[in-house]
Design a protein around this motif. Structure first.
Motif, PDB file in Angstrom:
ATOM      1  N   ASN A  66       0.792  -1.228   0.000  1.00 13.34           N
ATOM      2  CA  ASN A  66       0.000   0.000   0.000  1.00 13.34           C
ATOM      3  C   ASN A  66       0.825   1.280   0.000  1.00 13.34           C
ATOM      4  OD1 ASN A  66      -2.912  -0.796   0.092  1.00 13.34           O
ATOM      5  ND2 ASN A  66      -2.162  -1.995   1.819  1.00 13.34           N
ATOM      6  N   TYR A  67       2.120   1.159  -0.256  1.00  9.30           N
ATOM      7  CA  TYR A  67       2.896   2.376  -0.449  1.00  9.30           C
ATOM      8  C   TYR A  67       2.450   3.063  -1.737  1.00  9.30           C
ATOM      9  CZ  TYR A  67       6.376   1.541   3.207  1.00  9.30           C
ATOM     10  OH  TYR A  67       7.005   1.380   4.400  1.00  9.30           O
ATOM     11  N   SER A  68       2.332   4.381  -1.701  1.00  9.11           N
ATOM     12  CA  SER A  68       2.083   5.148  -2.922  1.00  9.11           C
ATOM     13  C   SER A  68       3.419   5.248  -3.663  1.00  9.11           C
ATOM     14  CB  SER A  68       1.559   6.550  -2.575  1.00  9.11           C
ATOM     15  OG  SER A  68       0.274   6.451  -2.008  1.00  9.11           O
ATOM     16  N   PHE A  69       3.432   4.719  -4.879  1.00  8.38           N
ATOM     17  CA  PHE A  69       4.671   4.592  -5.635  1.00  8.38           C
ATOM     18  C   PHE A  69       4.750   5.721  -6.662  1.00  8.38           C
ATOM     19  CE2 PHE A  69       7.177   1.404  -8.486  1.00  8.38           C
ATOM     20  CZ  PHE A  69       8.326   2.150  -8.272  1.00  8.38           C
ATOM     21  N   PRO A  70       5.637   6.710  -6.468  1.00 11.13           N
ATOM     22  CA  PRO A  70       5.749   7.818  -7.420  1.00 11.13           C
ATOM     23  C   PRO A  70       6.421   7.360  -8.713  1.00 11.13           C
ATOM     24  CG  PRO A  70       7.445   8.021  -5.749  1.00 11.13           C
ATOM     25  CD  PRO A  70       6.591   6.847  -5.349  1.00 11.13           C
ATOM     26  N   ILE A  71       5.771   7.561  -9.838  1.00 10.14           N
ATOM     27  CA  ILE A  71       6.311   7.080 -11.113  1.00 10.14           C
ATOM     28  C   ILE A  71       6.574   8.258 -12.047  1.00 10.14           C
ATOM     29  CG2 ILE A  71       5.999   5.507 -13.039  1.00 10.14           C
ATOM     30  CD1 ILE A  71       3.938   4.018 -11.384  1.00 10.14           C
ATOM     31  N   PRO A  72       7.804   8.697 -12.168  1.00  9.89           N
ATOM     32  CA  PRO A  72       8.160   9.738 -13.125  1.00  9.89           C
ATOM     33  C   PRO A  72       8.347   9.114 -14.512  1.00  9.89           C
ATOM     34  CG  PRO A  72      10.088   9.100 -11.898  1.00  9.89           C
ATOM     35  CD  PRO A  72       8.956   8.280 -11.354  1.00  9.89           C
ATOM     36  N   PRO A  73       8.529   9.909 -15.547  1.00 10.47           N
ATOM     37  CA  PRO A  73       8.828   9.364 -16.885  1.00 10.47           C
ATOM     38  C   PRO A  73      10.065   8.468 -16.833  1.00 10.47           C
ATOM     39  CG  PRO A  73       8.342  11.701 -17.021  1.00 10.47           C
ATOM     40  CD  PRO A  73       8.423  11.373 -15.563  1.00 10.47           C
ATOM     41  N   LEU A  74      10.122   7.525 -17.789  1.00 12.17           N
ATOM     42  CA  LEU A  74      11.191   6.533 -17.773  1.00 12.17           C
ATOM     43  C   LEU A  74      12.570   7.185 -17.848  1.00 12.17           C
ATOM     44  CD1 LEU A  74      11.706   3.518 -17.628  1.00 12.17           C
ATOM     45  CD2 LEU A  74      11.627   3.431 -20.132  1.00 12.17           C
ATOM     46  N   LEU A 397      15.766  15.475  -6.424  1.00 13.37           N
ATOM     47  CA  LEU A 397      17.153  15.071  -6.642  1.00 13.37           C
ATOM     48  C   LEU A 397      17.672  15.451  -8.027  1.00 13.37           C
ATOM     49  CD1 LEU A 397      19.447  13.615  -5.128  1.00 13.37           C
ATOM     50  CD2 LEU A 397      18.733  11.500  -6.259  1.00 13.37           C
ATOM     51  N   VAL A 398      16.828  15.334  -9.047  1.00 13.01           N
ATOM     52  CA  VAL A 398      17.242  15.681 -10.416  1.00 13.01           C
ATOM     53  C   VAL A 398      16.185  16.591 -11.029  1.00 13.01           C
ATOM     54  CG1 VAL A 398      18.515  13.531 -10.732  1.00 13.01           C
ATOM     55  CG2 VAL A 398      16.121  13.656 -11.434  1.00 13.01           C
ATOM     56  N   PRO A 399      16.577  17.428 -11.991  1.00 13.22           N
ATOM     57  CA  PRO A 399      15.586  18.303 -12.647  1.00 13.22           C
ATOM     58  C   PRO A 399      14.687  17.508 -13.583  1.00 13.22           C
ATOM     59  CG  PRO A 399      17.747  18.561 -13.666  1.00 13.22           C
ATOM     60  CD  PRO A 399      17.949  17.684 -12.469  1.00 13.22           C
ATOM     61  N   GLN A 400      13.456  17.959 -13.754  1.00 11.53           N
ATOM     62  CA  GLN A 400      12.532  17.327 -14.690  1.00 11.53           C
ATOM     63  C   GLN A 400      12.745  17.910 -16.086  1.00 11.53           C
ATOM     64  OE1 GLN A 400       8.844  18.117 -12.434  1.00 11.53           O
ATOM     65  NE2 GLN A 400       8.635  15.904 -12.227  1.00 11.53           N
ATOM     66  N   ASP A 401      12.438  17.109 -17.096  1.00  9.20           N
ATOM     67  CA  ASP A 401      12.625  17.510 -18.495  1.00  9.20           C
ATOM     68  C   ASP A 401      11.265  17.529 -19.183  1.00  9.20           C
ATOM     69  OD1 ASP A 401      13.237  17.819 -21.152  1.00  9.20           O
ATOM     70  OD2 ASP A 401      14.948  16.433 -21.099  1.00  9.20           O
ATOM     71  N   PRO A 402      10.828  18.685 -19.687  1.00 14.32           N
ATOM     72  CA  PRO A 402       9.518  18.765 -20.353  1.00 14.32           C
ATOM     73  C   PRO A 402       9.432  17.910 -21.614  1.00 14.32           C
ATOM     74  CG  PRO A 402      10.770  20.792 -20.664  1.00 14.32           C
ATOM     75  CD  PRO A 402      11.510  19.993 -19.647  1.00 14.32           C
ATOM     76  N   ASN A 403      10.591  17.472 -22.134  1.00 13.83           N
ATOM     77  CA  ASN A 403      10.582  16.637 -23.335  1.00 13.83           C
ATOM     78  C   ASN A 403      10.356  15.157 -23.029  1.00 13.83           C
ATOM     79  OD1 ASN A 403      11.166  18.827 -25.115  1.00 13.83           O
ATOM     80  ND2 ASN A 403      13.328  18.736 -24.447  1.00 13.83           N
ATOM     81  N   ASP A 404      10.344  14.806 -21.748  1.00 11.08           N
ATOM     82  CA  ASP A 404      10.076  13.407 -21.392  1.00 11.08           C
ATOM     83  C   ASP A 404       8.646  13.041 -21.762  1.00 11.08           C
ATOM     84  OD1 ASP A 404      12.592  12.982 -20.386  1.00 11.08           O
ATOM     85  OD2 ASP A 404      12.049  13.458 -18.310  1.00 11.08           O
ATOM     86  N   GLU A 405       8.397  11.739 -21.959  1.00 10.77           N
ATOM     87  CA  GLU A 405       7.058  11.291 -22.339  1.00 10.77           C
ATOM     88  C   GLU A 405       6.039  11.643 -21.271  1.00 10.77           C
ATOM     89  OE1 GLU A 405       7.159   7.060 -22.739  1.00 10.77           O
ATOM     90  OE2 GLU A 405       7.520   6.715 -20.624  1.00 10.77           O
ATOM     91  N   PRO A 406       4.802  11.942 -21.648  1.00  9.29           N
ATOM     92  CA  PRO A 406       3.768  12.288 -20.667  1.00  9.29           C
ATOM     93  C   PRO A 406       3.361  11.075 -19.839  1.00  9.29           C
ATOM     94  CG  PRO A 406       2.821  12.141 -22.867  1.00  9.29           C
ATOM     95  CD  PRO A 406       4.320  12.023 -23.041  1.00  9.29           C
ATOM     96  N   ALA A 407       2.709  11.364 -18.737  1.00 12.47           N
ATOM     97  CA  ALA A 407       2.294  10.301 -17.822  1.00 12.47           C
ATOM     98  C   ALA A 407       1.326   9.329 -18.488  1.00 12.47           C
ATOM     99  CB  ALA A 407       1.643  10.917 -16.589  1.00 12.47           C
ATOM    100  N   SER A 408       0.474   9.839 -19.372  1.00 12.37           N
ATOM    101  CA  SER A 408      -0.523   8.968 -20.000  1.00 12.37           C
ATOM    102  C   SER A 408       0.137   7.871 -20.820  1.00 12.37           C
ATOM    103  CB  SER A 408      -1.448   9.804 -20.903  1.00 12.37           C
ATOM    104  OG  SER A 408      -0.678  10.499 -21.882  1.00 12.37           O
TER     105      SER A 408
END
Length: 443
Positions: A66-74, A397-408
């Motif tokens: 039941n941990y909420s697992f944060p999933i960023p782009p690959l 910890l690391v910056p996000q990249d707007p070019n990464d694939e969307p969550a959908s």
């Protein structure tokens, strides 16, 4: 990803590419495997603190699933893993250096003790005080007379105790009589040849020469409350008594018989092979008795000072000649009283023993300060490791990249791969048990 679900001391540790009876295989479709591994590592302390099971601890599945697992782009998962491993690599190098320094200090400590009990630390002192020192023959003769005098004193104390017991109406057990000290043969030539050479005025003799008899502790079952703490083998830590985990007794007979006296040296007679033989000196910080897995040596202080004895028994040479006996069927060793009194022991005058302790106290206290600092820094490194993981899974910890694939797109791929795993399992070509679906939460 394989997760250890029950092994004591390893509960919640991840092992890549292995299976076993105490392991759980967890599939993370669409997720970078190392990203999932480090996420579980970030929850390691929580999982351990809530382990289930009265014997060997087990991870609580409800807690794990039941941990909420944060999933960023690959791509971001890869960046997070790379950054974690970069920082962990630096930490590991620092911890490795600290551990190396710790081992070097321990080696230095043993070298000091070795020199102390070979008479090398006090070589100059002996030259300046030659007129005050005994010959080896005089020393042995005095030890013999001191031992006999102690025995006679114990006989007189026993007679007085019996008289008092009779006056009190013979209530309780009759005081037991001290047995006559055992005659101890000289150390055998085969052992003597393996021992370090000693300076003039010193002599190797059996440890039993300093006592009229060693004594096992109380076998009465202890309780959580009572009038007197019962010191056990777990209370001996690094040559001292740790008073943080105690059991108690209120049995008057046990207290009378096993009450500790200032300067008593207790010896741990049963433990795992690397821990058997631990000793500590009782300094009368509070009244206490001692348990059956410990031996009170009852050393005669005019022959051997308690701390001199304590430090020797914690030295390499004492453990080397400890005559350890393996206990059949269990991974424990045992040194009984008979073995203990036959230990080789380096006897010298109490005057020189005091000087040795003075030198060791100064040098060992410095070592202990350094060791404490190292342990604190190792603990800080582990706290920093958890801090890094916390930042990693909170998007800091690391910056996000707007070019990464969307969550959908990511969630669609996860759903597709989960379905493929389910089909494979149903056909009998994959894991027979599918971990129940989990609620994912996008970072």
């Amino acid at each position: 990803m394989v997760w250890d679900g029950s092994r004591s001391g390893l509960v919640g540790k991840g092992i890549d590419g292995a299976l076993g009876s105490t392991l759980i295989r967890i599939n993370f479709p669409g997720i970078h495997n190392d990203y999932a591994y480090y996420f579980l590592q970030s929850k390691y302390l929580q999982i351990n603190s809530r382990a289930k099971g009265s014997g060997t601890p087990h991870v609580d599945p409800d807690l794990l699933w039941n941990y909420s697992f944060p999933i960023p782009p690959l791509n971001e998962q890869h960046r997070i893993v790379a950054k974690i491993e970069e920082l962990f690599s630096e930490l590991d190098k620092g911890v490795e250096s600290l551990k190396k320094a710790r081992e070097q200090l321990k080696v230095y400590r043993q070298a000091l003790l070795k020199h102390a009990f070979e008479g090398k630390l006090t070589e100059d002192w002996r030259k300046k005080n030659a007129d005050k020192l005994e010959t080896a023959d005089q020393l042995l003769d005095r030890i013999k007379h001191e031992r006999e005098a102690r025995y006679q004193q114990q006989l007189e104390e026993w007679k007085s105790a019996v008289e008092q017991w009779e006056k009190d109406g013979k209530v309780g057990k009759r005081p037991s009589k001290q047995g006559k000290p055992k005659h101890l043969k000289s150390i055998g030539k085969d052992i003597q040849q393996t021992l370090p050479n000693l300076p003039d005025g010193w002599v190797w003799g059996k440890l039993g020469l300093m006592t009229t008899g060693v004594e096992y502790g109380s076998s009465t079952k202890s309780k959580k409350t009572g009038s007197h703490p019962v010191l056990r083998m777990g209370n001996i830590q690094n040559g001292k008594f740790d008073w943080s985990d105690l059991v108690y007794t209120s049995n008057e007979e046990e207290i009378r018989r096993y009450l500790l006296k200032k300067g008593d040296v207790l010896f741990n007679r049963t433990n795992s092979p690397e821990l058997v033989g631990k000793t500590a000196t009782y300094t009368e910080s509070r009244p206490a008795v001692f348990a059956g897995y410990l031996i009170r040596i009852n050393q005669i202080n005019s022959i051997a000072l308690s701390q001199y004895l304590n430090l020797f028994l914690n030295s390499h040479v004492a453990k080397q000649y400890g005559n350890i006996v393996k206990t059949d069927g269990v991974n424990q060793s045992n040194i009984n009283g008979e073995k203990l009194i036959n230990y080789p022991f380096p006897y010298c005058s109490t005057l020189e023993q005091k000087k040795i302790l003075e030198i060791l106290d100064e040098k060992l206290s410095v070592i202990d300060v350094f060791l404490d600092n190292i342990e604190e820094n190792i603990a800080r490194s582990e706290a920093l490791r958890q801090s890094i993981l916390k930042k990693a899974f909170s998007g800091q910890l690391v910056p996000q990249d707007p070019n990464d694939e969307p969550a959908s797109v990511l969630l669609e791929r996860i759903a597709r791969e989960k379905a493929e795993v389910a089909v494979t399992a149903k056909k009998g070509r994959g894991p027979k048990k599918i971990i129940k679906q989990k609620a994912y939460e996008h970072l």
